[in-house]
Scaffold this motif. Structure first.
Motif, PDB file in Angstrom:
ATOM      1  N   ARG A 148      49.817   8.925   6.953  1.00  0.00           N
ATOM      2  CA  ARG A 148      48.599   9.560   6.456  1.00  0.00           C
ATOM      3  C   ARG A 148      47.401   9.169   7.299  1.00  0.00           C
ATOM      4  NH1 ARG A 148      43.996   8.611   4.168  1.00  0.00           N
ATOM      5  NH2 ARG A 148      44.371   6.365   4.283  1.00  0.00           N
ATOM      6  N   LEU A 149      47.235   7.864   7.545  1.00  0.00           N
ATOM      7  CA  LEU A 149      46.069   7.412   8.299  1.00  0.00           C
ATOM      8  C   LEU A 149      46.177   7.793   9.774  1.00  0.00           C
ATOM      9  CD1 LEU A 149      43.369   6.063   8.065  1.00  0.00           C
ATOM     10  CD2 LEU A 149      44.465   3.818   8.334  1.00  0.00           C
ATOM     11  N   ARG A 150      47.389   7.827  10.312  1.00  0.00           N
ATOM     12  CA  ARG A 150      47.541   8.294  11.695  1.00  0.00           C
ATOM     13  C   ARG A 150      47.141   9.757  11.818  1.00  0.00           C
ATOM     14  NH1 ARG A 150      51.952   4.639  11.707  1.00  0.00           N
ATOM     15  NH2 ARG A 150      53.425   6.258  11.035  1.00  0.00           N
ATOM     16  N   PRO A 190      38.107   4.975   8.748  1.00  0.00           N
ATOM     17  CA  PRO A 190      37.701   5.795   7.593  1.00  0.00           C
ATOM     18  C   PRO A 190      38.898   6.159   6.722  1.00  0.00           C
ATOM     19  CG  PRO A 190      36.603   6.549   9.583  1.00  0.00           C
ATOM     20  CD  PRO A 190      37.603   5.519  10.025  1.00  0.00           C
ATOM     21  N   THR A 191      38.705   6.069   5.433  1.00  0.00           N
ATOM     22  CA  THR A 191      39.679   6.374   4.363  1.00  0.00           C
ATOM     23  C   THR A 191      40.777   5.330   4.240  1.00  0.00           C
ATOM     24  OG1 THR A 191      41.380   7.719   5.515  1.00  0.00           O
ATOM     25  CG2 THR A 191      39.328   8.854   4.876  1.00  0.00           C
ATOM     26  N   GLU A 192      40.689   4.204   4.964  1.00  0.00           N
ATOM     27  CA  GLU A 192      41.742   3.187   4.887  1.00  0.00           C
ATOM     28  C   GLU A 192      41.846   2.603   3.483  1.00  0.00           C
ATOM     29  OE1 GLU A 192      42.589  -0.334   7.887  1.00  0.00           O
ATOM     30  OE2 GLU A 192      41.135  -0.969   6.358  1.00  0.00           O
ATOM     31  N   THR A 221      40.656  15.480   5.481  1.00  0.00           N
ATOM     32  CA  THR A 221      41.786  16.129   4.792  1.00  0.00           C
ATOM     33  C   THR A 221      43.102  15.877   5.527  1.00  0.00           C
ATOM     34  OG1 THR A 221      41.242  18.193   5.964  1.00  0.00           O
ATOM     35  CG2 THR A 221      40.374  17.922   3.722  1.00  0.00           C
ATOM     36  N   ALA A 222      43.083  14.945   6.496  1.00  0.00           N
ATOM     37  CA  ALA A 222      44.280  14.525   7.243  1.00  0.00           C
ATOM     38  C   ALA A 222      44.975  15.696   7.919  1.00  0.00           C
ATOM     39  CB  ALA A 222      45.249  13.779   6.325  1.00  0.00           C
ATOM     40  N   VAL A 223      44.174  16.583   8.535  1.00  0.00           N
ATOM     41  CA  VAL A 223      44.728  17.731   9.254  1.00  0.00           C
ATOM     42  C   VAL A 223      44.696  17.429  10.755  1.00  0.00           C
ATOM     43  CG1 VAL A 223      44.461  20.184   9.790  1.00  0.00           C
ATOM     44  CG2 VAL A 223      43.995  19.335   7.473  1.00  0.00           C
TER      45      VAL A 223
END
Length: 842
Positions: A380-382, A418-420, A585-587
């Motif tokens: 997800r984070l990648r 960010p978002t971690e 949005t992890a796109v």
């Protein structure tokens, strides 16, 4: 600075070879015959600066011009800074030892924000005013360039102008304008007006800064606007294609221990992978690859001119170079000029790009380490950061590396992205555990490196906040506790250094006075953990009335003005905003080299476009390999002198210098067998640093078809100043030289050596002294047993014969100090010259 003065200073500093300027491939010209005399200034220690490829490019490019002379200077270490101040000596260039204040131009490389205090140190030592507004026609122009120039505002007041983008594109044109201006006799503003017309040149005095309060907050924003509304932004300079013309095929070979002691080969510039935390992936676009034919031709020439046997392939994403298999095959299937196999060092490789087939190609050469950068522990984070690799890619790559013989794997991760979440930290631990399980060999190691995310200008994440030092340390501590695994080593970057870097990364012109205040308090070399003093920086921030926490912790609004908005990197802000929305949005955004244009704005598809070298087809045949050679070997005993500046080379440094000279001379040294072959060359016992000698020796095994005269002639043409081969003769094993006797000439100031003291010493039956052993323990020795004779020529000069006993050797300065009861300072400044072995004719 005259030679006597510098020699006196060098005897008192650590690593004196940093300041010699006599390296192989340096350029020597007559400054007085030049239209432009410029010094390339790197605001960090020599060991770091000489490894920077950019300064090598500019040094070679400028010095190809007959009317331009570019020299080099690096930030002095603290001990050198103190001595220059005490002796009232100015900071000088390496090549001609010219004071910086006498150059036409001083050009700083801005590679790292925490080098900024070193800029002030160098200007201060050169007696050049810090601020551009305080410098007049008697002072050199002070210019800068490099990645930090993409947010020039924190240091804008210190520079007459800065170059944004590729220096080899803008600097030659800038040099021509300066030459014409110097001949015209016009004022400085006329020059600044003219250079401002060149793409990539930013003149801070042509922009004005106003300060506005952010509505609803106590935050004050800096707004930078051009005084000339017709040119509101500075457009980055871009080299459209990488050619051999600007490549340094004869790079300067550093002394000492540079961080990268190998041939550096820039195979491409730019990256379109689009990692959203990465500034370089934006400011160096588009991708421009060199052809494999050019790279092999450059390698062949540069290996000969340097004497290196290792090549490091430089690129932001080496695994994406389309002709990588052909290039590595061409390099590894050949040899250096002396017949040694070439080792290839690959920087961080994108998992999935280094295939088993490619790894098979390089498995038989010396392995210099294997590095990949997952950056994040979960998929997800990648995806949030647009890394574009899967966990399966990582697993397959590391598994292949272990199976093909790599014993050390290095993994890079970031914290604070960010978002971690905590799940992402757990993902790092789980991934490392899985990868370590691929090998059961105790010698196999995984080194995990953790760094803190720092928002950078012109990157997709330029608006994000940075986690606090406390938050960073909490995450690191958790990882330390959970990565206590056999065969796993964890290292992390300093949270203090990361925080300070974050402050400067997105700062504005108000930080200029902060920099001066911190420097005045004693801040130096802040990128070095042993020198960085966060307490002094806190004091400076408080005294400047700045918000310590808000400087880098605050998240910027998408529509608020940024301090670097007037710098046009070529990437549109609209594109960066779009990418940020996709991140949240992890796109993923695909790499445009493999698909459609992503619309970043950099290419006009006429002069600026991606340059991709497609892989060669089978009908083109294999690339030409580097030459190979075979020979039988014979041992020679070689005597040499080590005088003048060469006396400042340490033993390992000397070995390195001589070994490279053999390679440049095309003389093969026989190698040992085994996993990591070593050249068969053995030197006599190390000499004390600072001692000259007319009689040093080493034994080496070289091809039997090389005659003694040929060896002597070739080596003397390729050795550095101060080292001279005196004799080459067949080697016959004899007793160990360490117990032989040697004659030394010792020189000092007038009336230093008293004849009565010498007579009293010679009459004694014994004379006990203390000497520190190799392990630091103090032992007592009878000096009378080591001294075979002393001849006093004058009160300032003598010769002394000393012998070794059971491997113990007494230094001549130590012996003379005790015989004549000299002070520590007097003995430290003795001139020492080793003349010969006593058995020889002196």
């Amino acid at each position: 600075m005259d030679n006597t003065t510098i020699q006196g200073i060098l005897t008192e500093v650590n690593q004196p070879s940093r300041y010699l300027g006599t390296e192989v491939n340096r350029v020597v010209k007559n400054p007085s015959a030049m239209d432009l005399h410029m010094v390339l200034a790197y605001p960090d220690l020599y060991d770091i600066g000489t490894s920077h490829f950019g300064i090598q490019i500019l040094y070679a490019l400028l010095n190809k011009r007959e009317n331009i002379y570019a020299e080099r200077v690096f930030a002095p270490a603290p001990d050198m800074e103190v001595l220059l101040k005490e002796r009232e000596q100015p900071l000088f260039s390496l090549e001609t030892r010219t004071p910086l204040s006498e150059f036409h131009v001083v050009g700083f490389s801005l590679l790292y924000e925490l080098n900024y205090t070193s800029i002030l140190t160098m200007l201060d030592l050169a007696d050049i005013p810090f601020l551009a507004q305080d410098r007049d026609a008697s002072h050199p122009l002070v210019i800068g360039g490099g990645p930090c120039a993409f947010n020039p505002e924190p240091v804008a007041d210190f520079f007459d102008f800065l170059i944004i983008g590729d220096g080899e594109e803008a600097l030659p044109e800038v040099a021509d304008v300066i030459i014409a201006w110097r001949k015209s006799g016009a004022d400085k503003e006329a020059l600044l007006t003219e250079v401002a017309r060149i793409d990539g040149v930013y003149v801070p005095s042509h922009f004005e800064v106003s300060y506005e309060e952010l509505p609803g907050t106590e935050t004050t924003l800096a707004v930078v606007k051009a005084k000339n509304p017709e040119k509101p932004r500075v457009k980055r300079a871009i080299v459209s294609d990488l050619t051999r013309d600007a490549f340094p095929e004869k790079p300067v070979i550093p002394f000492g221990k540079p961080v990268h002691d190998r041939l550096r080969l820039e195979i491409s510039r730019g990256c379109t992978r689009g990692c959203r935390f990465c500034q370089a992936s934006m400011i160096y676009r588009p991708v421009r690859e060199r052809s494999v034919e050019d790279l092999l031709a450059i390698s062949t020439e540069s290996l000969v001119t340097t004497g290196y046997s290792d090549i490091s392939l430089l690129s932001l994403s080496t695994g994406d170079y389309e002709q990588l298999p052909e290039l590595i095959q061409g390099i590894t299937s050949g040899c250096c000029a002396d017949g040694e196999k070439v080792a290839v060092s690959l920087p961080s490789i994108r998992a999935g790009r280094l295939t088993a087939e490619l790894m098979e190609t390089i498995k038989n050469v010396r392995k210099t380490g294997f590095t990949i950068a997952p950056e994040a522990g979960t998929q997800r984070l990648r995806d949030v950061i647009n890394k574009g690799i899967s966990e399966d890619d990582i697993l397959k790559t590391v598994k292949n590396a272990f199976s093909l013989g790599w014993t050390t794997i290095k993994l890079y991760f970031m914290i604070g992205l960010p978002t971690e979440t905590q799940d992402d930290l757990q993902g790092i631990v789980d991934l490392v555990r899985t990868l370590r399980g691929f090998s059961r060999k105790k010698r196999d190691i995984i080194n995990v490196s953790i760094s803190t995310f720092i928002p950078k200008p012109h990157s997709v994440f330029q608006w994000e906040g940075q986690i606090t030092r406390a938050e960073a340390w909490e995450k690191i501590s958790w990882l330390k506790e959970n990565l206590r695994l056999p065969g796993v080593n964890l290292k992390w970057g300093s949270t203090e250094i990361s925080w300070l870097e974050g402050i400067w990364s997105r700062g504005d012109r108000r930080l200029g006075t902060l920099l001066v205040r911190a420097w005045e308090k004693g801040c130096r070399l802040d990128g070095w953990s042993e020198y960085m003093n966060l307490g002094l920086w806190k004091e400076a921030v408080d005294e400047e009335g700045l918000d310590w926490g808000g400087l880098c912790q605050r998240e910027r609004g998408l529509d608020e003005p940024l301090a670097w908005d007037h710098i046009d990197s070529g990437i549109s802000k609209a594109y960066l905003k779009k990418e940020r929305a996709r991140a949240l949005t992890a796109v993923l955004t695909p790499d445009c080299r493999y698909g459609d244009c992503s619309g970043c704005g950099i290419c006009d598809f006429e002069t600026i476009r991606p340059v991709i070298r497609l892989s060669r087809s089978e009908d083109e045949g294999p690339v030409a390999a580097l030459p190979q050679s075979e020979a039988s070997f014979v041992k020679y005993s070689i005597s040499f002198s080590k005088t003048d500046n060469a006396r400042f080379f340490g033993h390992l440094e000397l070995v390195n210098i001589v070994t490279k000279a053999f390679r440049r001379a095309g003389l093969t040294i026989e190698k040992s067998h085994g996993f990591n072959p070593r050249p068969k060359i053995t030197f006599s016992d190390p000499m004390p640093l600072g001692m000259e000698s007319l009689d040093e020796q080493f034994v080496v095994s070289v091809p039997s078809n090389a005659s003694p005269d040929e060896i002597k002639d070739k080596l003397n043409r390729h050795l550095v100043e101060g080292i001279n081969i005196c004799d080459v003769k067949p080697y016959f094993k004899c007793k160990d030289l360490k117990d032989n006797a040697f004659r030394y000439k010792v020189s000092g100031s007038s009336d230093l050596f008293d004849a009565d003291r010498l007579s009293k010493f010679m009459e004694l039956n014994n004379f006990i002294i203390e000497k520190k052993g190799k392990k630091g323990n103090i032992k007592e020795y009878d000096l009378k047993l080591f001294v075979r004779g002393v001849e006093l020529h004058s009160p300032s000069q003598l010769t002394i014969d000393l012998k070794g006993i059971d491997g113990v050797v007494i230094r001549p300065d130590l012996a003379v100090k005790h015989i004549f009861s000299l002070t520590e300072d007097a003995s430290a400044h003795l001139g020492l010259l080793k003349l010969c072995r006593i058995d020889d004719v002196c």
